[in-house]
Motif scaffolding. Structure first.
Motif, PDB file in Angstrom:
ATOM      1  N   LEU A 199       0.837  -1.203   0.000  1.00 29.10           N
ATOM      2  CA  LEU A 199       0.000   0.000   0.000  1.00 29.10           C
ATOM      3  C   LEU A 199       0.873   1.255   0.000  1.00 29.10           C
ATOM      4  O   LEU A 199       1.945   1.265   0.606  1.00 29.10           O
ATOM      5  N   PRO A 200       0.388   2.326  -0.668  1.00 29.83           N
ATOM      6  CA  PRO A 200       1.116   3.594  -0.607  1.00 29.83           C
ATOM      7  C   PRO A 200       1.338   3.996   0.846  1.00 29.83           C
ATOM      8  O   PRO A 200       0.439   3.856   1.672  1.00 29.83           O
ATOM      9  N   GLY A 201       2.543   4.468   1.145  1.00 27.88           N
ATOM     10  CA  GLY A 201       2.901   4.819   2.513  1.00 27.88           C
ATOM     11  C   GLY A 201       3.685   3.735   3.220  1.00 27.88           C
ATOM     12  O   GLY A 201       4.346   4.015   4.231  1.00 27.88           O
ATOM     13  N   ASP A 202       3.625   2.496   2.709  1.00 28.24           N
ATOM     14  CA  ASP A 202       4.402   1.404   3.323  1.00 28.24           C
ATOM     15  C   ASP A 202       5.897   1.707   3.285  1.00 28.24           C
ATOM     16  O   ASP A 202       6.402   2.305   2.318  1.00 28.24           O
ATOM     17  N   ASP A 203       6.593   1.264   4.313  1.00 26.31           N
ATOM     18  CA  ASP A 203       8.051   1.174   4.246  1.00 26.31           C
ATOM     19  C   ASP A 203       8.430  -0.052   3.413  1.00 26.31           C
ATOM     20  O   ASP A 203       7.693  -1.047   3.359  1.00 26.31           O
ATOM     21  N   ALA A 258       7.369   2.962  -6.151  1.00 22.66           N
ATOM     22  CA  ALA A 258       8.260   2.963  -4.983  1.00 22.66           C
ATOM     23  C   ALA A 258       9.524   3.731  -5.286  1.00 22.66           C
ATOM     24  O   ALA A 258       9.920   3.898  -6.444  1.00 22.66           O
ATOM     25  N   VAL A 259      10.154   4.183  -4.223  1.00 23.07           N
ATOM     26  CA  VAL A 259      11.473   4.780  -4.321  1.00 23.07           C
ATOM     27  C   VAL A 259      12.393   4.058  -3.341  1.00 23.07           C
ATOM     28  O   VAL A 259      11.994   3.736  -2.215  1.00 23.07           O
ATOM     29  N   LEU A 260      13.619   3.746  -3.815  1.00 20.41           N
ATOM     30  CA  LEU A 260      14.637   3.138  -2.955  1.00 20.41           C
ATOM     31  C   LEU A 260      15.805   4.109  -2.836  1.00 20.41           C
ATOM     32  O   LEU A 260      16.061   4.891  -3.759  1.00 20.41           O
ATOM     33  N   TYR A 261      16.516   4.034  -1.715  1.00 18.55           N
ATOM     34  CA  TYR A 261      17.672   4.889  -1.499  1.00 18.55           C
ATOM     35  C   TYR A 261      18.921   4.025  -1.471  1.00 18.55           C
ATOM     36  O   TYR A 261      19.088   3.203  -0.567  1.00 18.55           O
ATOM     37  N   GLU A 262      19.786   4.250  -2.463  1.00 22.49           N
ATOM     38  CA  GLU A 262      20.983   3.410  -2.572  1.00 22.49           C
ATOM     39  C   GLU A 262      21.845   3.506  -1.315  1.00 22.49           C
ATOM     40  O   GLU A 262      22.451   2.523  -0.891  1.00 22.49           O
ATOM     41  N   SER A 263      21.855   4.682  -0.707  1.00 21.29           N
ATOM     42  CA  SER A 263      22.720   4.860   0.467  1.00 21.29           C
ATOM     43  C   SER A 263      22.225   4.077   1.679  1.00 21.29           C
ATOM     44  O   SER A 263      22.972   3.897   2.644  1.00 21.29           O
ATOM     45  N   THR A 289      16.511  -3.982   7.407  1.00 16.99           N
ATOM     46  CA  THR A 289      16.892  -2.621   7.038  1.00 16.99           C
ATOM     47  C   THR A 289      15.790  -1.979   6.211  1.00 16.99           C
ATOM     48  O   THR A 289      15.278  -2.583   5.276  1.00 16.99           O
ATOM     49  N   ARG A 290      15.451  -0.740   6.581  1.00 16.94           N
ATOM     50  CA  ARG A 290      14.474   0.021   5.816  1.00 16.94           C
ATOM     51  C   ARG A 290      15.190   0.693   4.647  1.00 16.94           C
ATOM     52  O   ARG A 290      16.159   1.422   4.866  1.00 16.94           O
ATOM     53  N   VAL A 320      15.257   4.549  -8.077  1.00 21.80           N
ATOM     54  CA  VAL A 320      16.314   4.337  -7.082  1.00 21.80           C
ATOM     55  C   VAL A 320      17.168   5.595  -7.087  1.00 21.80           C
ATOM     56  O   VAL A 320      17.668   6.009  -8.140  1.00 21.80           O
ATOM     57  N   LEU A 321      17.305   6.223  -5.929  1.00 23.87           N
ATOM     58  CA  LEU A 321      18.082   7.468  -5.821  1.00 23.87           C
ATOM     59  C   LEU A 321      19.472   7.170  -5.279  1.00 23.87           C
ATOM     60  O   LEU A 321      19.622   6.378  -4.337  1.00 23.87           O
ATOM     61  N   ASP A 322      20.463   7.781  -5.890  1.00 28.14           N
ATOM     62  CA  ASP A 322      21.832   7.595  -5.399  1.00 28.14           C
ATOM     63  C   ASP A 322      22.097   8.527  -4.208  1.00 28.14           C
ATOM     64  O   ASP A 322      21.176   9.224  -3.752  1.00 28.14           O
ATOM     65  N   ALA A 323      23.355   8.529  -3.751  1.00 29.90           N
ATOM     66  CA  ALA A 323      23.670   9.281  -2.527  1.00 29.90           C
ATOM     67  C   ALA A 323      23.405  10.772  -2.687  1.00 29.90           C
ATOM     68  O   ALA A 323      23.142  11.476  -1.712  1.00 29.90           O
ATOM     69  N   ALA A 324      23.428  11.271  -3.942  1.00 30.31           N
ATOM     70  CA  ALA A 324      23.159  12.680  -4.204  1.00 30.31           C
ATOM     71  C   ALA A 324      21.687  12.916  -4.490  1.00 30.31           C
ATOM     72  O   ALA A 324      21.296  13.978  -4.979  1.00 30.31           O
ATOM     73  N   GLN A 325      20.844  11.922  -4.211  1.00 25.37           N
ATOM     74  CA  GLN A 325      19.396  11.991  -4.444  1.00 25.37           C
ATOM     75  C   GLN A 325      19.044  12.174  -5.923  1.00 25.37           C
ATOM     76  O   GLN A 325      18.007  12.737  -6.271  1.00 25.37           O
ATOM     77  N   GLN A 326      19.949  11.679  -6.779  1.00 24.99           N
ATOM     78  CA  GLN A 326      19.688  11.689  -8.218  1.00 24.99           C
ATOM     79  C   GLN A 326      19.182  10.318  -8.637  1.00 24.99           C
ATOM     80  O   GLN A 326      19.625   9.292  -8.112  1.00 24.99           O
ATOM     81  N   ASP A 327      18.266  10.310  -9.608  1.00 31.11           N
ATOM     82  CA  ASP A 327      17.779   9.031 -10.133  1.00 31.11           C
ATOM     83  C   ASP A 327      18.905   8.243 -10.789  1.00 31.11           C
ATOM     84  O   ASP A 327      19.667   8.788 -11.598  1.00 31.11           O
ATOM     85  N   ILE A 328      18.990   6.970 -10.458  1.00 30.77           N
ATOM     86  CA  ILE A 328      19.882   6.073 -11.193  1.00 30.77           C
ATOM     87  C   ILE A 328      19.119   5.660 -12.444  1.00 30.77           C
ATOM     88  O   ILE A 328      18.079   5.000 -12.350  1.00 30.77           O
ATOM     89  N   SER A 329      19.635   6.072 -13.597  1.00 28.77           N
ATOM     90  CA  SER A 329      18.824   5.881 -14.812  1.00 28.77           C
ATOM     91  C   SER A 329      18.910   4.459 -15.336  1.00 28.77           C
ATOM     92  O   SER A 329      17.923   3.898 -15.801  1.00 28.77           O
TER      93      SER A 329
END
Lengths: 311, 311
Positions: free
Chosen positions: A127-131, A214-219, A272-273, A285-294
């Motif tokens: 569901l939207p909002g899920d971790d 969804a969005v994932l954070y590489e860091s 891990t979240r 998926v966003l890299d450490a600089a919050q840029q999209d990994i294309s």
């Protein structure tokens, strides 16, 4: 066999449903010909128990079909040792199967049966909002596989690469199915999958089935500490795209965070979240600089040429 | 998949046990490379349903794992047509499985699940005094296999051999699992087996498990009428030793004769009484002159060299 002759017989607990998983493992496709047979026995069952874990199922029994180009008692004994030790650990007795001869390659076919109760853990309930959470660490199995492939291609590994291989191949050859975690997640998680084909591809299955983004954070990724960091592209590929991990990736409401942290403290596994579910479609998926990994790692295609060639 | 994602889910009827059978079918070991894929789809499921039939089980669902050296949509469609038609006929829906790539050979792995209730039909329950029965006719599948092997070895068959092949290969390629018969036998039979490895070998499994002896009468055998009688040794081998039959062989008390004849009249299958169970151990087969046949066909050894060589 437990009771049956032509068949295995299993009597389910009243009120439960049976969860059934079945996997084929083929020589040079899913394992190297010279793999330690004991680890192969372990892994053949582990990858199936991992599917039960992702359903929050309690293992009940398994069947093994194995075909060998020639009879090899030592090989079979070692294979059985690895298989049976894991079957004992998860109280999942071997209740049937057969051994036969193949023309060329080793073929292993495992079926596992487990018990589940309603409501089932389904991929379609994110569901939207899920971790978004992941168990264990990422990248080691894929890293070990790449080093083994280079070694088999005739390359001589450096000393540091040899050390990395020693540190990572356990993850490739002896994956631990997250059965207890799957059971503990039942009242908490919305959608669960095991990472057989890699984080990006498997998470996409959840997103597609649930109709969410969804969005994932590489860091935030729990990168296996044995991996060197001198090749960021290779690291990214192994962590986001590497298969054969058999950790659980799941979504859960934010209200479950404390309960999940308590589970991680009880079970011998880290949680891990790594991102969030959103309204919409697609995975960023966003890299450490919050840029999209294309260029996200490609999915595993079961009909692409074998990734494990003979030397 | 029906419900599950990583697993198939099946909810058993309350009070029943699950009967589970699993078979590997390997190219050039269990089928020719150029076999009609539609018949192969049929047979892959049929040999597993036959195991359920021998347990007196009601089919509930099946899983299919298939590995192909290359993706071939036409082949897969024909295979699926044969598989699905039989699954529909016996209300045994495909609930899971996967398709992957192999290095050399086609590999087919089928798991079927059915429901049974106590008491189970077991091989170990044959009693002295029982009649021995067999369904259908014997010898056709083995005869067809031998003609096909000669043809593949480059031999040119005579016109009459070609006609015999046409008349017998249906038995080899499209065996009919005796599911309804197995269910009807539950209240009547003591021990049941299906003839996958040949009458002599499979009946010996019953005798060994039950701790009894038996005598069979060659003159009572329901020999398939398409078989020529000009080679008595070959005929004997095919009838007593030929595998791939998937008829049911069972023992039942003499008091069940009338009820069994009534079943044969209802179902579209013949039943033939071919011998008796006795106290003791071992199997005797008497020829038409009531003399012991000393050289009974050898059993099927899963590690002997392949019986089906490439041409």
């Amino acid at each position: 066999m437990a009771v049956g002759d032509d068949c295995a017989i299993l009597t389910p607990t009243a009120g439960t449903s049976m969860a059934i998983s079945k996997d084929l493992l083929l020589e040079e496709r899913h394992f190297f010909s010279d793999v330690d047979p004991e680890s192969l026995g372990h892994k053949s069952l582990a990858v199936n128990l991992s599917d039960l874990a992702a359903m929050g199922a309690t293992p009940r029994g398994c069947l093994l079909g194995i075909a060998l180009p020639r009879y090899d008692a030592d090989w079979l004994e070692a294979f059985s040792r690895g298989f049976n030790r894991l079957a004992d650990k998860y109280q999942c007795p071997l209740i049937g199967g057969d051994t036969t001869r193949s023309e060329h390659d080793i073929v292993i076919s495992v079926t596992v049966l487990g018990e589940v109760t309603q409501p089932f853990l389904l991929r379609s309930r994110a569901l939207p909002g899920d971790d978004i959470w992941v168990s264990g660490t990422l990248g080691a199995a894929d890293w070990a596989l790449n080093l083994l492939l280079r070694q088999k291609a005739g390359e001589v590994l450096t000393e540091s690469e040899t050390q990395t291989l020693q540190a990572t191949r356990h993850a490739l050859e002896w994956p631990e199915p997250r059965v207890a975690l799957g059971l503990a997640l039942r009242p908490l998680a919305h959608a669960v999958i095991d990472l057989s084909d890699g984080l990006v591809q498997d998470l996409k299955h959840i997103l597609h089935a649930s109709g969410v983004a969804a969005v994932l954070y590489e860091s935030l990724m729990p990168v296996n500490l044995s991996l060197p960091d001198d090749d960021p592209q290779q690291l990214r590929q192994s962590v986001l795209g590497g298969g054969d991990v058999y950790e659980l990736c799941f979504t859960a409401p934010q209200t479950a965070r404390a309960a999940l942290q308590a589970i991680a403290a009880t079970l011998p596994v880290t949680l891990t979240r790594i991102g969030q579910v959103h309204v919409g479609q697609g995975l960023r998926v966003l890299d450490a600089a919050q840029q999209d990994i294309s260029a996200l790692p490609a999915g595993f295609d079961h009909f692409r040429p074998a990734r494990r060639r003979k030397p």
